[in-house]
Design a protein around this motif. Structure first.
Motif, mmCIF file in Angstrom:
data_model
loop_
_atom_site.group_PDB
_atom_site.id
_atom_site.type_symbol
_atom_site.label_atom_id
_atom_site.label_comp_id
_atom_site.label_asym_id
_atom_site.label_seq_id
_atom_site.Cartn_x
_atom_site.Cartn_y
_atom_site.Cartn_z
ATOM 1 N N SER A 108 0.639 -1.228 0.090
ATOM 2 C CA SER A 108 0.220 -0.011 0.044
ATOM 3 C C SER A 108 0.723 1.426 -0.019
ATOM 4 O O SER A 108 0.221 2.345 -0.345
ATOM 5 C CB SER A 108 -0.924 -0.060 1.225
ATOM 6 O OG SER A 108 -0.015 -0.161 2.428
ATOM 7 N N ALA A 109 1.985 1.289 0.350
ATOM 8 C CA ALA A 109 3.014 2.371 0.313
ATOM 9 C C ALA A 109 2.868 2.891 -1.140
ATOM 10 O O ALA A 109 2.817 2.413 -2.258
ATOM 11 C CB ALA A 109 4.347 2.097 0.666
ATOM 12 N N GLY A 110 3.166 4.402 -0.905
ATOM 13 C CA GLY A 110 3.292 5.103 -2.382
ATOM 14 C C GLY A 110 4.352 5.994 -2.365
ATOM 15 O O GLY A 110 4.823 6.646 -0.886
ATOM 16 N N GLY A 111 4.616 6.930 -3.258
ATOM 17 C CA GLY A 111 5.454 7.970 -3.350
ATOM 18 C C GLY A 111 6.766 7.623 -2.597
ATOM 19 O O GLY A 111 7.462 6.839 -2.833
ATOM 20 N N ASP A 112 7.300 8.681 -1.698
ATOM 21 C CA ASP A 112 8.692 8.420 -1.258
ATOM 22 C C ASP A 112 8.595 7.293 -0.142
ATOM 23 O O ASP A 112 10.002 6.659 -0.088
ATOM 24 C CB ASP A 112 8.638 9.871 -0.231
ATOM 25 C CG ASP A 112 9.029 11.202 -1.137
ATOM 26 O OD1 ASP A 112 9.243 10.921 -2.048
ATOM 27 O OD2 ASP A 112 8.709 12.271 -0.481
ATOM 28 N N GLN A 113 7.678 6.822 0.333
ATOM 29 C CA GLN A 113 7.618 5.603 1.155
ATOM 30 C C GLN A 113 8.075 4.408 0.276
ATOM 31 O O GLN A 113 8.857 3.738 0.549
ATOM 32 C CB GLN A 113 6.366 5.494 1.962
ATOM 33 C CG GLN A 113 6.008 6.247 2.987
ATOM 34 C CD GLN A 113 5.685 7.823 2.761
ATOM 35 O OE1 GLN A 113 5.279 7.848 1.464
ATOM 36 N NE2 GLN A 113 5.907 8.778 3.361
ATOM 37 N N LEU A 114 7.437 4.333 -0.720
ATOM 38 C CA LEU A 114 7.672 3.287 -1.670
ATOM 39 C C LEU A 114 9.237 3.482 -2.116
ATOM 40 O O LEU A 114 9.803 2.180 -2.372
ATOM 41 C CB LEU A 114 6.758 3.210 -2.858
ATOM 42 C CG LEU A 114 6.624 1.965 -3.804
ATOM 43 C CD1 LEU A 114 6.505 0.924 -3.135
ATOM 44 C CD2 LEU A 114 5.712 2.209 -4.835
ATOM 45 N N THR A 115 9.732 4.589 -2.608
ATOM 46 C CA THR A 115 10.797 4.997 -3.158
ATOM 47 C C THR A 115 11.886 4.210 -1.887
ATOM 48 O O THR A 115 12.950 3.857 -2.138
ATOM 49 C CB THR A 115 11.224 6.248 -3.481
ATOM 50 O OG1 THR A 115 10.370 6.653 -4.315
ATOM 51 C CG2 THR A 115 12.482 6.389 -3.685
ATOM 52 N N THR A 116 11.604 4.337 -0.802
ATOM 53 C CA THR A 116 12.428 4.411 0.437
ATOM 54 C C THR A 116 12.610 2.654 0.653
ATOM 55 O O THR A 116 13.620 2.042 0.787
ATOM 56 C CB THR A 116 11.940 4.797 1.725
ATOM 57 O OG1 THR A 116 11.898 6.090 1.601
ATOM 58 C CG2 THR A 116 12.849 4.300 2.924
ATOM 59 N N ILE A 117 11.391 2.175 0.240
ATOM 60 C CA ILE A 117 11.416 0.466 0.340
ATOM 61 C C ILE A 117 12.202 0.092 -0.817
ATOM 62 O O ILE A 117 13.068 -0.845 -0.411
ATOM 63 C CB ILE A 117 9.925 -0.132 0.369
ATOM 64 C CG1 ILE A 117 9.015 0.608 1.377
ATOM 65 C CG2 ILE A 117 9.988 -1.652 0.144
ATOM 66 C CD1 ILE A 117 7.726 -0.124 1.322
ATOM 67 N N GLY A 118 12.268 0.535 -1.951
ATOM 68 C CA GLY A 118 13.102 0.102 -3.046
ATOM 69 C C GLY A 118 14.600 0.370 -2.362
ATOM 70 O O GLY A 118 15.476 -0.560 -2.926
ATOM 71 N N ARG A 119 14.810 1.540 -1.889
ATOM 72 C CA ARG A 119 16.147 1.709 -1.681
ATOM 73 C C ARG A 119 16.617 0.751 -0.561
ATOM 74 O O ARG A 119 17.795 0.319 -0.482
ATOM 75 C CB ARG A 119 16.377 3.065 -0.992
ATOM 76 C CG ARG A 119 16.119 4.218 -2.062
ATOM 77 C CD ARG A 119 16.096 5.566 -1.391
ATOM 78 N NE ARG A 119 16.272 6.414 -2.550
ATOM 79 C CZ ARG A 119 15.990 7.784 -2.266
ATOM 80 N NH1 ARG A 119 15.647 8.460 -0.977
ATOM 81 N NH2 ARG A 119 15.856 8.700 -3.099
ATOM 82 N N TRP A 120 15.890 0.155 0.359
ATOM 83 C CA TRP A 120 16.118 -0.864 1.402
ATOM 84 C C TRP A 120 16.581 -2.037 0.544
ATOM 85 O O TRP A 120 17.291 -2.886 1.115
ATOM 86 C CB TRP A 120 14.815 -1.078 2.386
ATOM 87 C CG TRP A 120 14.639 0.138 3.408
ATOM 88 C CD1 TRP A 120 15.582 0.980 3.591
ATOM 89 C CD2 TRP A 120 13.404 0.362 3.981
ATOM 90 N NE1 TRP A 120 15.215 1.774 4.563
ATOM 91 C CE2 TRP A 120 13.582 1.314 4.921
ATOM 92 C CE3 TRP A 120 12.328 -0.588 3.924
ATOM 93 C CZ2 TRP A 120 12.486 1.917 5.566
ATOM 94 C CZ3 TRP A 120 11.230 0.228 5.059
ATOM 95 C CH2 TRP A 120 11.455 1.080 5.531
ATOM 96 N N LEU A 121 15.929 -2.480 -0.467
ATOM 97 C CA LEU A 121 16.338 -3.540 -1.235
ATOM 98 C C LEU A 121 17.281 -3.245 -2.305
ATOM 99 O O LEU A 121 17.478 -4.230 -3.179
ATOM 100 C CB LEU A 121 14.986 -4.198 -1.972
ATOM 101 C CG LEU A 121 14.030 -4.720 -0.802
ATOM 102 C CD1 LEU A 121 12.571 -4.876 -1.524
ATOM 103 C CD2 LEU A 121 14.450 -5.807 -0.012
#
Length: 259
Positions: A79-92
Protein backbone atom coordinates in the motif's frame (compact mmCIF):
# COMPACT_ATOMS: atom_id res chain seq x y z
CA UNK A 1 6.66 -14.77 13.25
CA UNK A 2 7.27 -13.66 9.66
CA UNK A 3 6.32 -15.82 6.70
CA UNK A 4 7.57 -14.50 3.32
CA UNK A 5 4.93 -13.51 0.81
CA UNK A 6 1.93 -14.56 2.89
CA UNK A 7 -0.46 -12.99 5.36
CA UNK A 8 0.73 -15.07 8.32
CA UNK A 9 2.54 -12.19 9.96
CA UNK A 10 2.46 -11.36 13.68
CA UNK A 11 4.74 -9.33 15.90
CA UNK A 12 4.27 -8.57 19.58
CA UNK A 13 5.95 -6.05 21.85
CA UNK A 14 4.98 -3.87 24.79
CA UNK A 15 4.68 -0.87 22.46
CA UNK A 16 2.62 -2.20 19.57
CA UNK A 17 1.11 -5.31 18.10
CA UNK A 18 1.55 -6.13 14.42
CA UNK A 19 -1.21 -8.38 13.20
CA UNK A 20 -2.34 -10.08 9.98
CA UNK A 21 -2.22 -8.16 6.69
CA UNK A 22 -0.12 -5.31 8.06
CA UNK A 23 -2.74 -3.90 10.45
CA UNK A 24 -1.15 -2.14 13.42
CA UNK A 25 -2.96 -2.13 16.75
CA UNK A 26 -1.15 0.44 18.93
CA UNK A 27 -1.62 0.50 22.69
CA UNK A 28 -4.42 2.55 24.19
CA UNK A 29 -3.58 6.03 25.56
CA UNK A 30 -2.33 5.78 29.12
CA UNK A 31 -1.66 2.03 28.99
CA UNK A 32 2.13 2.34 28.98
CA UNK A 33 2.06 5.02 31.66
CA UNK A 34 -0.02 2.96 34.05
CA UNK A 35 2.08 -0.11 33.30
CA UNK A 36 5.12 1.72 34.65
CA UNK A 37 3.29 3.47 37.51
CA UNK A 38 2.25 0.06 38.79
CA UNK A 39 5.96 -0.60 39.42
CA UNK A 40 6.25 2.27 41.93
CA UNK A 41 7.10 1.05 45.44
CA UNK A 42 4.16 0.74 47.86
CA UNK A 43 5.40 3.48 50.18
CA UNK A 44 5.04 6.05 47.38
CA UNK A 45 1.52 5.10 46.32
CA UNK A 46 0.03 7.89 48.43
CA UNK A 47 2.45 10.54 47.06
CA UNK A 48 0.02 12.12 44.58
CA UNK A 49 2.41 14.89 43.47
CA UNK A 50 5.17 12.38 42.84
CA UNK A 51 2.83 10.11 40.87
CA UNK A 52 1.59 13.09 38.83
CA UNK A 53 5.18 13.99 37.99
CA UNK A 54 5.91 10.39 36.93
CA UNK A 55 2.77 10.31 34.79
CA UNK A 56 3.72 13.62 33.13
CA UNK A 57 7.19 12.41 32.15
CA UNK A 58 6.00 8.97 31.10
CA UNK A 59 3.18 10.56 29.10
CA UNK A 60 5.72 12.22 26.81
CA UNK A 61 7.50 8.91 26.26
CA UNK A 62 4.22 7.16 25.57
CA UNK A 63 3.19 9.81 23.05
CA UNK A 64 6.45 9.25 21.16
CA UNK A 65 5.96 5.47 21.28
CA UNK A 66 2.40 5.75 19.95
CA UNK A 67 3.57 8.03 17.14
CA UNK A 68 6.35 5.59 16.23
CA UNK A 69 3.84 2.74 16.29
CA UNK A 70 2.02 4.26 13.32
CA UNK A 71 5.12 4.68 11.16
CA UNK A 72 5.52 1.08 9.85
CA UNK A 73 2.06 1.00 8.27
CA UNK A 74 3.21 3.69 5.84
CA UNK A 75 5.94 1.34 4.64
CA UNK A 76 3.74 -1.62 3.74
CA UNK A 77 4.88 -2.77 0.29
CA UNK A 78 1.30 -3.48 -0.79
CA UNK A 79 0.00 0.00 0.00
CA UNK A 80 2.96 2.39 0.29
CA UNK A 81 3.32 5.10 -2.32
CA UNK A 82 5.52 8.00 -3.28
CA UNK A 83 8.56 8.59 -1.10
CA UNK A 84 7.68 5.69 1.21
CA UNK A 85 7.67 3.24 -1.71
CA UNK A 86 10.91 4.76 -2.99
CA UNK A 87 12.45 4.17 0.44
CA UNK A 88 11.38 0.51 0.42
CA UNK A 89 13.04 0.16 -2.97
CA UNK A 90 16.24 1.68 -1.61
CA UNK A 91 16.19 -0.75 1.31
CA UNK A 92 16.25 -3.52 -1.29
CA UNK A 93 18.91 -1.81 -3.40
CA UNK A 94 16.57 -0.72 -6.19
CA UNK A 95 16.20 2.88 -7.41
CA UNK A 96 13.57 4.52 -9.57
CA UNK A 97 15.97 5.72 -12.27
CA UNK A 98 18.27 3.47 -14.33
CA UNK A 99 20.68 3.64 -17.23
CA UNK A 100 19.48 1.40 -20.07
CA UNK A 101 20.29 0.63 -23.67
CA UNK A 102 18.00 2.74 -25.80
CA UNK A 103 17.25 2.14 -29.47
CA UNK A 104 16.32 5.04 -31.78
CA UNK A 105 12.90 5.26 -33.38
CA UNK A 106 12.12 2.86 -36.20
CA UNK A 107 11.04 4.32 -39.54
CA UNK A 108 7.38 3.64 -40.24
CA UNK A 109 3.85 4.95 -39.97
CA UNK A 110 1.68 5.17 -36.89
CA UNK A 111 -1.26 2.97 -37.79
CA UNK A 112 -2.96 -0.21 -36.66
CA UNK A 113 -1.32 -1.68 -33.54
CA UNK A 114 1.37 1.03 -33.74
CA UNK A 115 -1.07 3.97 -33.80
CA UNK A 116 -0.06 5.16 -30.32
CA UNK A 117 3.57 4.07 -30.40
CA UNK A 118 6.22 6.65 -29.61
CA UNK A 119 8.95 4.42 -31.07
CA UNK A 120 7.87 4.93 -34.69
CA UNK A 121 9.37 7.82 -36.67
CA UNK A 122 8.06 9.11 -39.98
CA UNK A 123 9.65 11.00 -42.87
CA UNK A 124 10.42 14.22 -41.01
CA UNK A 125 11.58 12.80 -37.66
CA UNK A 126 15.38 12.75 -37.38
CA UNK A 127 17.21 9.84 -35.82
CA UNK A 128 14.92 7.05 -37.00
CA UNK A 129 16.38 3.90 -38.53
CA UNK A 130 15.27 0.63 -40.10
CA UNK A 131 13.78 -2.17 -38.02
CA UNK A 132 16.20 -4.97 -37.24
CA UNK A 133 19.36 -2.87 -37.35
CA UNK A 134 19.03 -0.03 -34.85
CA UNK A 135 22.23 0.92 -33.02
CA UNK A 136 21.85 0.92 -29.26
CA UNK A 137 22.92 3.82 -27.12
CA UNK A 138 22.88 4.58 -23.41
CA UNK A 139 19.85 6.37 -22.06
CA UNK A 140 18.10 6.99 -18.74
CA UNK A 141 14.67 5.80 -17.72
CA UNK A 142 12.76 6.47 -14.51
CA UNK A 143 9.85 4.49 -13.08
CA UNK A 144 7.54 7.19 -11.78
CA UNK A 145 4.37 5.07 -11.71
CA UNK A 146 4.01 3.60 -8.21
CA UNK A 147 2.24 0.43 -9.34
CA UNK A 148 4.92 -0.37 -11.92
CA UNK A 149 7.66 0.35 -9.39
CA UNK A 150 5.88 -1.80 -6.79
CA UNK A 151 5.99 -4.78 -9.15
CA UNK A 152 9.73 -4.36 -9.63
CA UNK A 153 10.34 -4.10 -5.89
CA UNK A 154 8.27 -7.24 -5.26
CA UNK A 155 10.30 -9.10 -7.85
CA UNK A 156 13.51 -7.84 -6.27
CA UNK A 157 12.61 -9.56 -2.96
CA UNK A 158 13.16 -13.02 -4.47
CA UNK A 159 16.57 -11.96 -5.72
CA UNK A 160 17.62 -10.51 -2.36
CA UNK A 161 16.63 -13.75 -0.63
CA UNK A 162 18.56 -15.83 -3.18
CA UNK A 163 15.46 -17.71 -4.35
CA UNK A 164 16.78 -18.94 -7.69
CA UNK A 165 14.35 -21.82 -8.29
CA UNK A 166 12.06 -21.81 -11.33
CA UNK A 167 8.89 -21.28 -9.27
CA UNK A 168 10.33 -18.14 -7.66
CA UNK A 169 11.56 -16.85 -11.02
CA UNK A 170 8.11 -17.29 -12.52
CA UNK A 171 6.43 -15.65 -9.52
CA UNK A 172 8.79 -12.68 -9.80
CA UNK A 173 8.12 -12.38 -13.54
CA UNK A 174 4.38 -12.24 -12.86
CA UNK A 175 4.89 -9.30 -10.52
CA UNK A 176 6.46 -7.52 -13.50
CA UNK A 177 4.26 -8.56 -16.41
CA UNK A 178 1.11 -10.16 -15.04
CA UNK A 179 -0.27 -13.65 -14.65
CA UNK A 180 0.50 -14.66 -18.25
CA UNK A 181 4.27 -14.37 -17.69
CA UNK A 182 6.10 -17.67 -17.59
CA UNK A 183 9.47 -19.40 -17.83
CA UNK A 184 9.22 -21.09 -21.22
CA UNK A 185 12.68 -22.60 -21.53
CA UNK A 186 15.55 -23.47 -19.22
CA UNK A 187 18.72 -25.29 -20.05
CA UNK A 188 22.32 -25.35 -18.91
CA UNK A 189 23.54 -21.77 -18.60
CA UNK A 190 20.43 -20.00 -19.92
CA UNK A 191 16.78 -19.37 -19.21
CA UNK A 192 14.09 -17.74 -21.35
CA UNK A 193 11.05 -15.90 -20.05
CA UNK A 194 7.97 -14.67 -21.87
CA UNK A 195 5.65 -11.87 -20.68
CA UNK A 196 2.80 -13.72 -22.39
CA UNK A 197 1.34 -10.51 -23.78
CA UNK A 198 2.31 -7.58 -25.93
CA UNK A 199 4.38 -5.04 -24.01
CA UNK A 200 3.86 -1.31 -24.29
CA UNK A 201 6.69 0.90 -25.55
CA UNK A 202 7.55 1.89 -21.99
CA UNK A 203 7.46 -1.71 -20.76
CA UNK A 204 9.76 -2.72 -23.61
CA UNK A 205 12.21 -0.02 -22.59
CA UNK A 206 12.08 -1.38 -19.04
CA UNK A 207 12.98 -4.95 -20.08
CA UNK A 208 16.72 -4.49 -19.24
CA UNK A 209 15.73 -3.24 -15.79
CA UNK A 210 13.37 -6.19 -15.34
CA UNK A 211 16.22 -8.63 -15.88
CA UNK A 212 18.24 -6.79 -13.23
CA UNK A 213 15.67 -7.67 -10.54
CA UNK A 214 14.60 -11.12 -11.70
CA UNK A 215 16.05 -13.92 -9.52
CA UNK A 216 18.29 -15.45 -12.18
CA UNK A 217 21.24 -17.22 -10.58
CA UNK A 218 24.75 -15.83 -11.22
CA UNK A 219 26.28 -17.46 -14.28
CA UNK A 220 22.90 -18.01 -15.95
CA UNK A 221 22.07 -15.84 -18.96
CA UNK A 222 18.51 -14.58 -19.15
CA UNK A 223 16.62 -14.10 -22.43
CA UNK A 224 13.17 -12.82 -23.30
CA UNK A 225 10.64 -14.13 -25.85
CA UNK A 226 8.36 -11.33 -27.04
CA UNK A 227 5.86 -13.58 -28.82
CA UNK A 228 2.29 -13.73 -27.57
CA UNK A 229 1.02 -16.87 -29.25
CA UNK A 230 1.29 -20.51 -28.16
CA UNK A 231 4.78 -22.03 -28.33
CA UNK A 232 5.29 -24.81 -30.87
CA UNK A 233 5.87 -28.20 -29.33
CA UNK A 234 4.37 -31.58 -28.62
CA UNK A 235 2.33 -32.51 -25.58
CA UNK A 236 0.08 -30.75 -23.12
CA UNK A 237 0.54 -26.99 -22.91
CA UNK A 238 2.29 -26.65 -26.29
CA UNK A 239 0.89 -25.47 -29.61
CA UNK A 240 0.82 -28.00 -32.42
CA UNK A 241 0.88 -27.75 -36.21
CA UNK A 242 -2.61 -26.31 -36.59
CA UNK A 243 -2.71 -23.86 -33.70
CA UNK A 244 -0.79 -20.90 -35.16
CA UNK A 245 2.06 -21.79 -32.82
CA UNK A 246 5.38 -19.97 -32.97
CA UNK A 247 8.93 -21.05 -32.27
CA UNK A 248 10.74 -19.72 -29.20
CA UNK A 249 12.77 -16.72 -30.32
CA UNK A 250 15.03 -15.73 -27.40
CA UNK A 251 16.18 -12.10 -27.50
CA UNK A 252 19.00 -10.60 -25.48
CA UNK A 253 17.48 -8.06 -23.08
CA UNK A 254 20.81 -6.15 -22.96
CA UNK A 255 20.63 -6.14 -19.19
CA UNK A 256 23.84 -4.22 -18.58
CA UNK A 257 25.57 -3.71 -21.93
CA UNK A 258 24.48 -2.39 -25.30
CA UNK A 259 26.41 -4.88 -27.43
Amino acid sequence: MFTFDSEEVTFDSEYWRFDIAGIFDCVEPGALVEQEVDKVATQYREATKFLSLIRAFLGETEAAARAACLVPQYFDLDSAGGDQLTTIGRWLGFQRCHCVCEAPKVFGFKSGPFASSDRVGGFCEPGSTWAGCPPLGAGDICITDDEVFRGFVKARRYQVLGLYDIASLQAAARHLWGEAATVISSRVGRVTLAPGRALSDFETMLVPVAFRVLPIAPGIKGYIHYGTGPIFGFGEGWGGFCESAEFICPADPHTYTCV
